[in-house]
Design an enzyme around this catalytic site. Structure first.
Site, PDB file in Angstrom:
ATOM      1  N   ARG A 156     -11.319  -0.397  14.368  1.00  0.00           N
ATOM      2  CA  ARG A 156     -11.237   0.310  13.097  1.00  0.00           C
ATOM      3  C   ARG A 156     -12.233  -0.372  12.161  1.00  0.00           C
ATOM      4  O   ARG A 156     -13.286   0.160  11.892  1.00  0.00           O
ATOM      5  CB  ARG A 156      -9.800   0.255  12.541  1.00  0.00           C
ATOM      6  CG  ARG A 156      -9.596   1.124  11.328  1.00  0.00           C
ATOM      7  CD  ARG A 156      -8.117   1.295  10.963  1.00  0.00           C
ATOM      8  NE  ARG A 156      -7.518   0.070  10.436  1.00  0.00           N
ATOM      9  CZ  ARG A 156      -6.236  -0.017  10.067  1.00  0.00           C
ATOM     10  NH1 ARG A 156      -5.433   1.039  10.161  1.00  0.00           N
ATOM     11  NH2 ARG A 156      -5.743  -1.152   9.601  1.00  0.00           N
ATOM     12  N   MET A 196       9.112  25.094  -1.813  1.00  0.00           N
ATOM     13  CA  MET A 196       8.345  24.103  -2.566  1.00  0.00           C
ATOM     14  C   MET A 196       9.259  23.246  -3.439  1.00  0.00           C
ATOM     15  O   MET A 196       9.107  22.031  -3.503  1.00  0.00           O
ATOM     16  CB  MET A 196       7.297  24.801  -3.436  1.00  0.00           C
ATOM     17  CG  MET A 196       6.367  23.822  -4.120  1.00  0.00           C
ATOM     18  SD  MET A 196       5.322  24.596  -5.337  1.00  0.00           S
ATOM     19  CE  MET A 196       4.238  25.575  -4.343  1.00  0.00           C
ATOM     20  N   LYS A 231       0.858  -1.191   0.000  1.00  0.00           N
ATOM     21  CA  LYS A 231       0.000   0.000   0.000  1.00  0.00           C
ATOM     22  C   LYS A 231       0.898   1.246   0.000  1.00  0.00           C
ATOM     23  O   LYS A 231       2.111   1.141   0.245  1.00  0.00           O
ATOM     24  CB  LYS A 231      -0.928  -0.026   1.216  1.00  0.00           C
ATOM     25  CG  LYS A 231      -0.202   0.001   2.546  1.00  0.00           C
ATOM     26  CD  LYS A 231      -1.145  -0.294   3.701  1.00  0.00           C
ATOM     27  CE  LYS A 231      -0.380  -0.253   5.013  1.00  0.00           C
ATOM     28  NZ  LYS A 231      -1.178  -0.741   6.142  1.00  0.00           N
ATOM     29  N   TYR A 256      13.630  32.579   2.227  1.00  0.00           N
ATOM     30  CA  TYR A 256      12.469  33.380   2.603  1.00  0.00           C
ATOM     31  C   TYR A 256      12.564  33.767   4.077  1.00  0.00           C
ATOM     32  O   TYR A 256      12.980  32.957   4.896  1.00  0.00           O
ATOM     33  CB  TYR A 256      11.179  32.558   2.439  1.00  0.00           C
ATOM     34  CG  TYR A 256      10.737  32.338   1.020  1.00  0.00           C
ATOM     35  CD1 TYR A 256      10.449  33.402   0.175  1.00  0.00           C
ATOM     36  CD2 TYR A 256      10.567  31.042   0.541  1.00  0.00           C
ATOM     37  CE1 TYR A 256       9.999  33.180  -1.119  1.00  0.00           C
ATOM     38  CE2 TYR A 256      10.119  30.809  -0.750  1.00  0.00           C
ATOM     39  CZ  TYR A 256       9.837  31.880  -1.571  1.00  0.00           C
ATOM     40  OH  TYR A 256       9.394  31.643  -2.832  1.00  0.00           O
TER      41      TYR A 256
HETATM   42  C1  LIG Z   1      -0.417  -1.739   6.780  1.00  0.00           C
HETATM   43  C2  LIG Z   1      -0.943  -3.014   7.243  1.00  0.00           C
HETATM   44  C3  LIG Z   1      -0.071  -4.090   7.452  1.00  0.00           C
HETATM   45  C4  LIG Z   1       1.442  -3.974   7.338  1.00  0.00           C
HETATM   46  O1  LIG Z   1       1.964  -3.202   8.406  1.00  0.00           O
HETATM   47  P1  LIG Z   1       3.543  -3.126   8.678  1.00  0.00           P
HETATM   48  O2  LIG Z   1       3.646  -2.560  10.043  1.00  0.00           O
HETATM   49  O3  LIG Z   1       4.101  -2.176   7.668  1.00  0.00           O
HETATM   50  O4  LIG Z   1       4.081  -4.482   8.526  1.00  0.00           O
HETATM   51  C5  LIG Z   1      -0.631  -5.303   7.803  1.00  0.00           C
HETATM   52  N1  LIG Z   1      -1.980  -5.441   7.945  1.00  0.00           N
HETATM   53  C6  LIG Z   1      -2.838  -4.426   7.765  1.00  0.00           C
HETATM   54  C7  LIG Z   1      -4.298  -4.656   7.926  1.00  0.00           C
HETATM   55  C8  LIG Z   1      -2.346  -3.179   7.407  1.00  0.00           C
HETATM   56  O5  LIG Z   1      -3.210  -2.169   7.233  1.00  0.00           O
END
Ligand SMILES: *Cc1c(COP(=O)(O)O)cnc(C)c1O
Length: 383
Positions: free
Chosen positions: A136, A324, A36, A276
């Protein structure tokens, strides 16, 4: 066209990390590579084929749009993709059509998936997510009792690919009790489902931190994000891992380097301000180098006057505000600095190294944030 910076990924480092993970994780447990956030900033397009070439055949993403990126990047049609979070109902048929599995944690998604499976004749591959304390997503105890009959009535439309949960704060030992309760609840709910003959192909609960801390919970698959990229989820987990080990060497290696180059060099007289505003006053005659990297490239503004970068094997400070598209670094102490010299924002230069967290003595948690903020458009190179 040349880019103002580029990101390098090391194959060797990834192989090293996979070797470590495979030796640590229970035999027979599959590794799902979590990609992700554009593979934690490493870049899905380049990372996915590299991981496949080293035997990874399962990828986890957060959302359907990320799943599409993995689908395009994968080189093996058998490589599996799992969505852990967001899918709009309109995109569910796409996921089912492409045999992408997904978490289910509320009734609407289950019902919609069943509907699509009914009309297309293609089974939906679901992972039932259990609420065990993260609060969650996930079905709680009461919802599970209502989910059971729904699944039983629609067995022919559903492939029960997985049963899963996510630990709330496994990266901190202070959460020990909460995690223990989660383990207990997961086992109880899994048993309840088994009594109703709902048996998943795979159970999976562990992220990186939990994989290190809870070897008894590796089950059939672990979902490994940050560790595979060579970062520890927290300092605590690293210490926990080292404790009791004779060999105290770091088993992981970072894959990522981020490099730019000097755009121009100039002199600043004592008493002048740099950049700046008035945040940096030259206390002496100085030499500064301008680097074409700014907050639009993911180099946080909060690193103004505090960040560090590497140049010609030396660590030097960022002076003034990060703009930027540019920032200034103090190279007064360096004799030979010229236009075109390599500037390392993450990685090694000579004998010095800058990790992501040491961008500015920030906490390890920020590794995740800083990495995923690296823009997609920076070119990635594998070496
Ligand atoms: C992001 C995530 C992981 C991986 O997490 P890490 O700490 O990067 O290994 C595993 N399971 C779920 C549901 C996640 O959202």
């Amino acid at each position: 066209m040349n880019s103002t910076s580029y990101i390098e990924l090391s194959r060797e480092a990834y192989q090293n990390n996979l070797d470590f993970l495979r030796s640590y994780i229970k035999k027979g447990t599959r590794i799902s590579s979590v990609v992700k956030g554009n593979a934690y900033g490493h870049g899905i397009d380049d990372f996915v084929p590299m991981a496949e070439s080293m035997g990874i055949d399962h990828f986890s993403v957060n959302s359907a749009d990320e799943a599409l990126e993995v689908l395009k990047a994968r080189t093996n049609p058998k490589t599996e993709i799992m969505i852990m979070g967001f899918i709009a109902n309109e995109d569910l048929s796409w996921a089912i059509e492409n045999e992408i599995s997904f978490f289910v944690f509320e009734f609407d998604r289950v019902r919609t998936a069943i509907e699509i499976a009914r009309s297309t004749g293609k089974k939906a591959r679901i992972h039932i997510e259990l609420e065990t304390g993260m609060n969650r997503t996930g079905f709680d105890q009461e919802e599970i009792t209502r989910l059971i009959p729904l699944i039983k009535e629609n067995r022919d439309k559903l492939e029960i690919e997985g049963l899963c949960t996510h630990y709330a704060g496994a990266e901190s030992i202070a959460n020990y009790l909460r995690v223990e309760e989660q383990k207990r609840d997961f086992k109880q709910m899994a048993e309840l489902l088994a009594e109703h003959d709902i048996i998943p192909k795979m159970k999976h609960t562990c992220c990186s931190a939990a994989s290190i801390r809870l070897p008894d919970m590796h089950e059939d698959m672990v979902r490994i994000g940050i560790l595979q990229y060579g970062f520890w989820p927290s300092r605590e987990i690293f210490i926990e891992y080292l404790k009791g080990k004779k060999d105290k060497t770091e088993p992981l290696r970072r894959l990522i380097s981020w490099k730019s180059s000097v755009m121009s060099v100039k002199k600043v007289e004592m008493g002048e301000f740099v950049g700046y505003g008035t945040t940096y006053l030259a206390q002496r005659d100085m030499k500064i180098a301008i680097v074409p990297i700014g907050y639009s490239h993911g180099f946080s503004r909060s690193l103004s006057n505090t960040g560090r970068v590497l140049i010609n094997g030396f660590r030097v400070p960022v002076v003034g505000m990060v703009n930027m598209n540019n920032m200034a670094i103090d190279v007064s102490e360096l004799e030979q600095v010229k236009k075109g010299d390599e500037v390392t924002l993450i990685g090694k230069s000579g004998d010095v190294e800058i990790s992501v967290a040491s961008f500015g003595e920030l906490s390890d948690q920020l590794n995740y944030e800083l990495l995923t903020r690296l823009p997609t458009k920076i070119p990635r190179i594998i070496n």
